[in-house]
Write an enzyme that holds these catalytic residues in place. Structure first.
Site, mmCIF file in Angstrom:
data_model
loop_
_atom_site.group_PDB
_atom_site.id
_atom_site.type_symbol
_atom_site.label_atom_id
_atom_site.label_comp_id
_atom_site.label_asym_id
_atom_site.label_seq_id
_atom_site.Cartn_x
_atom_site.Cartn_y
_atom_site.Cartn_z
ATOM 1 N N ASP A 1 -31.364 37.865 26.693
ATOM 2 C CA ASP A 1 -32.748 38.305 26.472
ATOM 3 C C ASP A 1 -33.572 37.698 27.606
ATOM 4 O OD1 ASP A 1 -35.046 39.424 25.226
ATOM 5 O OD2 ASP A 1 -35.499 37.499 24.312
ATOM 6 N N SER A 2 -34.842 38.098 27.679
ATOM 7 C CA SER A 2 -35.709 37.573 28.734
ATOM 8 C C SER A 2 -36.050 36.099 28.507
ATOM 9 C CB SER A 2 -36.999 38.386 28.774
ATOM 10 O OG SER A 2 -37.662 38.293 27.529
ATOM 11 N N TYR B 1 -39.910 40.810 30.501
ATOM 12 C CA TYR B 1 -39.327 42.091 30.909
ATOM 13 C C TYR B 1 -40.307 43.250 30.634
ATOM 14 C CZ TYR B 1 -34.481 40.148 30.916
ATOM 15 O OH TYR B 1 -33.330 39.455 31.163
ATOM 16 N N GLY B 2 -41.175 43.043 29.646
ATOM 17 C CA GLY B 2 -41.954 44.117 29.021
ATOM 18 C C GLY B 2 -42.629 45.126 29.924
ATOM 19 N N CYS C 1 -32.403 42.340 23.181
ATOM 20 C CA CYS C 1 -33.735 42.628 23.705
ATOM 21 C C CYS C 1 -33.980 44.137 23.592
ATOM 22 C CB CYS C 1 -33.771 42.206 25.173
ATOM 23 S SG CYS C 1 -35.267 42.690 26.028
ATOM 24 N N ASN C 2 -35.060 44.511 22.943
ATOM 25 C CA ASN C 2 -35.395 45.938 22.792
ATOM 26 C C ASN C 2 -35.698 46.580 24.141
ATOM 27 O OD1 ASN C 2 -36.130 46.520 19.607
ATOM 28 N ND2 ASN C 2 -36.403 44.399 20.189
ATOM 29 N N THR C 3 -36.409 45.846 24.997
ATOM 30 C CA THR C 3 -36.829 46.394 26.288
ATOM 31 C C THR C 3 -35.608 46.683 27.164
ATOM 32 O OG1 THR C 3 -38.762 44.955 26.092
ATOM 33 C CG2 THR C 3 -38.415 46.031 28.214
ATOM 34 N N GLU D 1 -42.464 31.918 24.038
ATOM 35 C CA GLU D 1 -41.858 31.175 25.151
ATOM 36 C C GLU D 1 -42.470 29.781 25.281
ATOM 37 O OE1 GLU D 1 -39.174 31.932 27.219
ATOM 38 O OE2 GLU D 1 -38.917 33.493 25.718
ATOM 39 N N CYS E 1 -39.563 43.804 19.020
ATOM 40 C CA CYS E 1 -39.280 42.936 20.168
ATOM 41 C C CYS E 1 -38.671 41.675 19.576
ATOM 42 C CB CYS E 1 -40.581 42.608 20.904
ATOM 43 S SG CYS E 1 -40.404 41.290 22.142
ATOM 44 N N THR E 2 -37.599 41.196 20.192
ATOM 45 C CA THR E 2 -36.866 40.083 19.567
ATOM 46 C C THR E 2 -37.635 38.759 19.628
ATOM 47 O OG1 THR E 2 -35.613 39.813 21.634
ATOM 48 C CG2 THR E 2 -34.588 41.092 19.860
ATOM 49 N N HIS E 3 -38.707 38.719 20.381
ATOM 50 C CA HIS E 3 -39.540 37.509 20.339
ATOM 51 C C HIS E 3 -40.351 37.433 19.038
ATOM 52 C CE1 HIS E 3 -38.609 37.064 24.601
ATOM 53 N NE2 HIS E 3 -39.182 35.870 24.557
HETATM 54 N N1 DGL Z 1 -37.585 40.136 23.786
HETATM 55 C C1 DGL Z 1 -37.743 41.316 24.523
HETATM 56 C C2 DGL Z 1 -37.662 42.568 23.646
HETATM 57 O O1 DGL Z 1 -37.056 42.566 22.599
HETATM 58 C C3 DGL Z 1 -38.907 41.475 25.469
HETATM 59 C C4 DGL Z 1 -39.793 40.378 25.828
HETATM 60 C C5 DGL Z 1 -40.323 40.504 27.248
HETATM 61 O O2 DGL Z 1 -41.286 41.233 27.487
HETATM 62 O O3 DGL Z 1 -39.697 39.865 28.090
HETATM 63 O O4 DGL Z 1 -38.189 43.599 24.014
#
Ligand code: DGL
Length: 248
Positions: A19-20, A51-52, A82-84, A161, A193-195
């Site tokens: 993930d990011s 990553y978004g 990570c969804n992105t 983060e 989003c996994t965050h």
């Molecule tokens: N955790 C990531 C997701 O599930 C994205 C977070 C990011 O923008 O880096 O999309």
């Protein structure tokens, strides 16, 4: 996809995650609960976080690099936590590595839309996830007649983060995103989003009694378990599972 080598040595190899940053740890933890015998390698790609808002081509490059690092570590399967990254890169990763099973994650719009009584569902994710084919197709297929409100919540990534998952600043940021969804009548809020599951207690506090929070982490872990079993890749764990954490 070719079937990976079906022998016990292959099965004892670790499962890779990336993930990011720290977001995907919620998937990792759900996976460890579902598969306590499995060893894991987790890449927190903090060097490239977030990553978004990156263009899909960049996410593909970054995802390929993370995948190679995991495969160099001997991983037998890769969970794109990570969804992105799933939205931008999972098709390319599968094409580039046909013998490796990949598990991705996408916003759980389907269960939320099916269960919604108000006919309004809120989704929190990154711009990259909303821009992807997976999200668009899932929404078109499974949310017919349901109003799906897409809300970009990049601020949450930064909070997580920084380890700021409680306190007034986090609560204010979460309220600013959740309140409009509640006001619009959303009875389900999808964490796309996994965050975001790291902020779940705050989100639930604000949505209490009005909307249910939908987090697909456990479902992704169960899917990973099913795929390991299907390919004969489930570890016996006889040597005891090892867990490696890599931060870029
Ligand atoms: N955790 C990531 C997701 O599930 C994205 C977070 C990011 O923008 O880096 O999309």
């Amino acid at each position: 996809m070719e079937s990976p080598a079906n022998d016990q040595a292959a099965a004892e190899r670790p499962v890779g995650f990336f993930d990011s940053g720290l977001g995907g740890l919620c998937i990792l933890e759900a996976f460890k609960r579902a598969c306590p015998r499995e060893s894991t390698v987790y890449i927190a790609d903090s060097a490239n976080c977030p990553y978004g808002n990156r263009p899909p081509g960049e996410i593909v490059e970054i995802s390929e690099k993370n995948t190679r690092l995991l495969l160099d570590r001997g991983c037998k399967m890769v969970v794109v936590a990570c969804n992105t990254a799933t939205a931008a890169a999972i098709d390319v990763l599968r094409e580039n590595h046909p013998s490796v099973p990949f598990i991705g994650i996408e916003p759980a719009v389907k269960p939320a839309a099916l269960k919604s009584r108000s006919g309004v569902v809120g989704v929190l994710a990154t711009a990259g996830t909303f821009g992807g084919r997976l999200y668009r197709e899932t929404k078109e297929r499974f949310a017919k007649g349901v109003e799906v409100i897409a809300t970009v919540a990049d601020e949450f990534v930064e909070l997580v983060e920084n380890g700021e998952t409680g306190g007034p600043r986090a609560e204010e940021a979460v309220r600013a995103k959740i309140a409009p969804l509640l006001a619009a009548g959303a009875d389900h809020i999808v964490l796309g989003c996994t965050h975001f599951p790291h902020l779940r207690p705050l989100i639930e506090k604000i949505a209490a009694g009005r909307a249910e929070v939908v987090d697909p982490s456990e479902a992704v872990a169960r899917q990973a378990r099913r795929v390991l079993l299907r390919f004969g890749l489930a570890a016996s764990g006889s040597a005891g599972p090892q867990h490696e954490f890599i931060r870029t």
